[in-house]
Design an enzyme around this catalytic site. Structure first.
Site, PDB file in Angstrom:
ATOM      1  N   GLU A 267       0.824  -1.208   0.000  1.00 42.22           N
ATOM      2  CA  GLU A 267       0.000   0.000   0.000  1.00 42.22           C
ATOM      3  C   GLU A 267       0.865   1.268   0.000  1.00 42.22           C
ATOM      4  O   GLU A 267       0.482   2.288  -0.581  1.00 42.22           O
ATOM      5  CB  GLU A 267      -0.953  -0.003   1.192  1.00 42.22           C
ATOM      6  CG  GLU A 267      -1.937  -1.159   1.228  1.00 42.22           C
ATOM      7  CD  GLU A 267      -2.764  -1.319  -0.037  1.00 42.22           C
ATOM      8  OE1 GLU A 267      -2.992  -0.298  -0.751  1.00 42.22           O
ATOM      9  OE2 GLU A 267      -3.169  -2.455  -0.348  1.00 42.22           O
ATOM     10  N   GLU A 296      -0.424  -0.766  -9.846  1.00 39.13           N
ATOM     11  CA  GLU A 296      -0.043  -2.028  -9.222  1.00 39.13           C
ATOM     12  C   GLU A 296       1.422  -2.357  -9.477  1.00 39.13           C
ATOM     13  O   GLU A 296       2.061  -3.045  -8.675  1.00 39.13           O
ATOM     14  CB  GLU A 296      -0.943  -3.163  -9.706  1.00 39.13           C
ATOM     15  CG  GLU A 296      -2.392  -3.071  -9.243  1.00 39.13           C
ATOM     16  CD  GLU A 296      -2.553  -3.116  -7.721  1.00 39.13           C
ATOM     17  OE1 GLU A 296      -1.621  -3.572  -7.027  1.00 39.13           O
ATOM     18  OE2 GLU A 296      -3.616  -2.701  -7.232  1.00 39.13           O
TER      19      GLU A 296
END
Length: 503
Positions: A267, A296
């Site tokens: 994250e 990502e």
């Protein structure tokens, strides 16, 4: 700024403010809001969504947008403004195609659906969530059909929301390569899984100490606590209001040391992307990541390529040992590195190792295609899910919580998102190969100096936001198009060496 764009700006500002308000409700709903708030807060979310649509889909914006798309007007715009108009055109076209009452209905439903999913997962009760999932799917199918161009499949419409560079033909080719190359390797690795002992990972680890060490890890890779916060949620996620307010969450388990550590690094990778978007484009339509595939790539670059390397841990492993001396005092760095890279077929995507991870994504991708080609009903989904895990992994969930209910994405209607994880892993491998040629990357890690790595990504990817797409960024940074061979070779080289394989 052209005079026409200047007239458009108040509409853009209003839509941004309304979207920010919606994001705040999403953050609150998943972190601190009481469970029973969901159905009542959903009404507020619905009204905000309705106002957001009206702020962009109206005659004034339509006229200004049409004028700004003219060649003469385009010549007067800056690169940033042209990119904003490009994004606005896509957003306008999408919103205009959806009836306002259905758009509001969907946003209210998603707000409630996510809470129903969280409870259903906790209670291991798919039947409680199924009615909400069924309605979510019905609306997403309708929206995809409204938006589809001639000859475009509904699922491709949804894929384009997350990365416009990868449609079904590209994904089918990519995933076929992964299946052919990685599944046989995973089967060979599984035969030697017992050669790596990581029982230490499943001892008792104090939650408060985990939180403190995870906060250290996040800051170590560059998370700015003056512009970001960390909270807890059932499923870790990142949310940004702008580049000076980026919020991430984590989840902690007493009997799994790795889980929270690698989630927070993942994250934080997302957060660094958002924090490093240039001030001149934050709070605009191009003020987020280029795509979820590129997003990502940043989280998985930090989580896997960087944080699972021995070089990353050399300066800080003693700190981890001193945090949990009773569990790790006899676990050497070499042992720990083997442990965090141990691979084996598994059921839970978010806990999966690098080697098995893309198989989790392939399963979800294939099921999503089935859903939007009307090949499977909501009632049949758990059975299909379990069959695919048996086919690809040789294992099958015994509960829905570790199967069909494990991910939050579908509760929000985020069909088409999952392929971004695999794209991201592949892009991360390609960037890694490129970066090693341009800097002494491993030496920086050994020194505990992540600044040059962070600055390279900021200057070459992050600061551009969504001005460029995934393939444009790759071309600019690496000098070539997307190439999945980097990913396949990275995995094969790493795991052949780790498990001393000859295949």
């Amino acid at each position: 700024m052209s005079k026409t764009f200047e007239k458009l700006q108040p509409y853009l500002d209003k839509s941004m403010a309304l979207q920010t308000a919606r994001n705040l409700f999403e953050w609150d709903d998943q972190t601190t809001a009481p469970f029973e708030a969901a159905e009542y807060t959903a009404k507020v979310v619905g009204i905000l969504s309705d106002e957001y649509m009206k702020s962009l889909v109206n005659e004034d914006v339509k006229k200004l947008l049409k004028k700004l798309q003219e060649e003469k007007e385009q010549q007067e715009l800056t690169e940033k403004e042209r990119a904003i108009i490009r994004e606005l055109s896509k957003t306008y076209e999408e919103l205009e195609s959806i009836p306002p009452d259905e758009y509001r209905e969907f946003n209210e439903l998603a707000s409630v659906s996510n809470r129903k999913w969280a409870k259903a997962k906790k209670d291991n009760s798919y039947e409680d969530f199924a009615p909400y999932l069924k309605k979510i799917i019905e609306l997403k199918k309708k929206f995809a059909c409204y938006r589809a161009k001639k000859g475009q499949l509904p699922y491709e419409v949804l894929l384009s929301d997350f990365d416009e560079c990868f449609m079904i033909p590209e994904l089918d080719q990519f995933f076929e390569k992964v299946k052919q190359e990685i599944i046989p390797l995973l089967k060979e690795v599984a035969k030697k899984a017992d050669t790596i002992d990581k029982s230490y990972n499943y001892l008792h680890y104090d939650i408060q100490k985990q939180k403190e060490f995870c906060r250290f890890l996040s800051g170590y890779i560059g998370f700015d606590f003056n512009r970001g916060v960390i909270a807890e949620s059932a499923h870790p996620f990142t949310l940004q209001l702008h580049n000076h307010d980026v919020r991430i969450t984590d989840r902690y388990m007493e009997d799994n040391l790795e889980s929270a550590m690698f989630s927070i690094i993942h994250e934080s990778g997302h957060a660094l992307y958002e924090m490093n978007i240039d001030d001149s484009i934050t709070q605009t339509l191009v003020g987020g990541g280029a795509s979820m595939g590129m997003h990502e790539s940043q989280s998985r670059f930090y989580e896997n390529i960087i944080a699972r390397s021995q070089e990353f841990w050399e300066p800080i492993y003693n700190r981890l040992q001193s945090t949990y001396p009773e569990n790790l005092c006899n676990i050497t760095l070499k042992h720990f590195i083997k442990g965090i890279n141990k691979a084996a077929p598994s059921l839970i995507r978010t806990e999966a190792d690098e080697l098995s991870y893309p198989i989790h994504i392939i399963i979800r991708y294939e099921i999503e295609k089935m859903i939007f080609q009307d090949e499977v009903s909501v009632e049949e989904l758990p059975k299909v899910w379990n069959q695919k895990y048996q086919e690809y992994m040789g294992i099958s969930p015994t509960t829905d919580s570790e199967g069909i209910l494990q991910d939050t994405h579908w509760s929000w209607g985020e069909f088409g998102y999952f392929p971004s994880y695999a794209i991201g892993s592949a892009v991360a491998s390609q960037l890694y190969a490129c970066m090693k040629e341009k800097m002494p990357l491993t030496q920086y890690l050994k020194e505990g100096n992540l600044t040059p790595i962070r600055e390279f990504l900021r200057d070459n990817i992050h600061k551009y936001g969504a001005i460029k797409n995934t393939k444009q960024l790759l071309k600019d940074v690496c000098g070539e198009d997307f190439n999945a061979d980097y990913y396949v070779n990275y995995l094969k080289d790493k795991y052949r060496k780790l498990y001393d394989l000859s295949i």
